[in-house]
Design a protein around this motif. Structure first.
Motif, short mmCIF file in Angstrom:
data_model
loop_
_atom_site.label_atom_id
_atom_site.label_comp_id
_atom_site.label_asym_id
_atom_site.label_seq_id
_atom_site.Cartn_x
_atom_site.Cartn_y
_atom_site.Cartn_z
N PRO A 59 3.91 -10.72 10.76
CA PRO A 59 3.73 -9.34 10.27
C PRO A 59 4.93 -8.91 9.43
N GLY A 60 4.65 -8.20 8.36
CA GLY A 60 5.71 -7.72 7.48
C GLY A 60 6.22 -6.35 7.92
N PRO A 61 7.25 -5.86 7.24
CA PRO A 61 7.75 -4.51 7.53
C PRO A 61 6.63 -3.48 7.33
N ALA A 62 6.58 -2.53 8.22
CA ALA A 62 5.49 -1.55 8.25
C ALA A 62 5.33 -0.80 6.94
N ASP A 63 4.10 -0.70 6.51
CA ASP A 63 3.67 0.13 5.38
C ASP A 63 4.20 -0.27 4.01
N ILE A 64 4.91 -1.38 3.88
CA ILE A 64 5.43 -1.76 2.57
C ILE A 64 4.29 -2.12 1.62
N ALA A 65 3.29 -2.83 2.11
CA ALA A 65 2.18 -3.24 1.24
C ALA A 65 1.48 -2.03 0.64
N ARG A 66 1.19 -1.05 1.46
CA ARG A 66 0.50 0.15 0.97
C ARG A 66 1.38 0.93 -0.01
N ALA A 67 2.67 1.00 0.28
CA ALA A 67 3.59 1.69 -0.63
C ALA A 67 3.66 0.99 -1.98
N LEU A 68 3.70 -0.34 -1.96
CA LEU A 68 3.72 -1.09 -3.22
C LEU A 68 2.42 -0.88 -4.00
N ALA A 69 1.29 -0.88 -3.30
CA ALA A 69 0.00 -0.71 -3.96
C ALA A 69 -0.15 0.69 -4.57
N ARG A 70 0.65 1.64 -4.08
CA ARG A 70 0.60 3.02 -4.60
C ARG A 70 1.85 3.36 -5.42
N ASP A 71 2.66 2.38 -5.75
CA ASP A 71 3.89 2.62 -6.50
C ASP A 71 3.56 3.32 -7.82
N PRO A 72 4.40 4.26 -8.24
CA PRO A 72 4.12 4.95 -9.51
C PRO A 72 4.19 4.05 -10.74
N SER A 73 4.85 2.90 -10.62
CA SER A 73 4.99 2.01 -11.77
C SER A 73 3.84 1.01 -11.85
N PRO A 74 3.13 0.98 -12.97
CA PRO A 74 2.09 -0.04 -13.14
C PRO A 74 2.65 -1.47 -13.06
N ALA A 75 3.89 -1.67 -13.47
CA ALA A 75 4.49 -3.01 -13.41
C ALA A 75 4.59 -3.50 -11.98
N VAL A 76 4.92 -2.62 -11.06
CA VAL A 76 5.02 -2.98 -9.65
C VAL A 76 3.64 -3.30 -9.09
N ARG A 77 2.68 -2.44 -9.37
CA ARG A 77 1.32 -2.66 -8.87
C ARG A 77 0.72 -3.92 -9.46
N ARG A 78 0.98 -4.18 -10.75
CA ARG A 78 0.48 -5.39 -11.40
C ARG A 78 1.11 -6.64 -10.78
N SER A 79 2.40 -6.59 -10.49
CA SER A 79 3.09 -7.71 -9.86
C SER A 79 2.47 -8.01 -8.50
N LEU A 80 2.22 -6.98 -7.72
CA LEU A 80 1.60 -7.18 -6.41
C LEU A 80 0.19 -7.73 -6.55
N ALA A 81 -0.60 -7.14 -7.42
CA ALA A 81 -2.00 -7.57 -7.58
C ALA A 81 -2.08 -9.02 -8.06
N SER A 82 -1.26 -9.38 -9.02
CA SER A 82 -1.33 -10.75 -9.55
C SER A 82 -0.86 -11.76 -8.51
N GLN A 83 0.17 -11.41 -7.75
CA GLN A 83 0.65 -12.34 -6.73
C GLN A 83 -0.35 -12.46 -5.59
N LEU A 84 -1.02 -11.37 -5.23
CA LEU A 84 -2.06 -11.45 -4.19
C LEU A 84 -3.20 -12.35 -4.64
N ALA A 85 -3.54 -12.29 -5.92
CA ALA A 85 -4.60 -13.17 -6.44
C ALA A 85 -4.19 -14.63 -6.31
N ILE A 86 -2.93 -14.93 -6.56
CA ILE A 86 -2.43 -16.30 -6.44
C ILE A 86 -2.42 -16.73 -4.97
#
Length: 127
Positions: A59-86
């Motif tokens: 298990p990862g640190p609490a709530d980090i995934a949700r915070a990243l998915a809601r980050d105000p920066s599209p670059a952060v959200r895109r990085s998360l989305a593309s890495q999850l796809a991989i």
């Protein structure tokens, strides 16, 4: 701004640092994702997905995934989305990763929604 350009260079270098065993470097993911720099947070998103995205991961640190998915920066959200796809190509996603993917599937940016959709397809074996 020049500050973000410098941090982008640092983030790029950090993203490719290997650990002693050849895997990704051991980094403080909470420190990366808590940075004011979107470049550093994007690297934190990538490292979070590698470390905690697979269902077999601890298990990862609490709530980090949700915070990243809601980050105000599209670059952060895109990085998360593309890495999850991989990650989803090689492993089912953890519950936190699946929750982040589900948030990203409703992202206002079409490119991010597509990456999240690709992660869903890969996780369900439709890749």
């Amino acid at each position: 701004p020049i500050y973000e350009e410098v941090l982008n260079g640092v983030a790029t270098a950090v993203s490719v640092l290997p650990s002693v065993d050849g895997g990704p470097a051991t980094l403080s993911i909470p420190a990366l994702v808590g940075s004011p720099s979107e470049s550093i947070r994007a690297i934190g998103a990538m490292h979070w997905a590698l470390a905690f995205g697979p269902a077999s991961s601890p298990p990862g640190p609490a709530d980090i995934a949700r915070a990243l998915a809601r980050d105000p920066s599209p670059a952060v959200r895109r990085s998360l989305a593309s890495q999850l796809a991989i990650v989803a190509v090689g492993s089912p996603l953890s519950s936190d990763a699946s929750a982040a993917r589900d948030i990203l599937r409703d992202d206002p940016r079409a490119t991010i929604r597509k990456e999240a959709h690709d992660a869903l397809k890969a996780a369900s074996g439709q890749a």
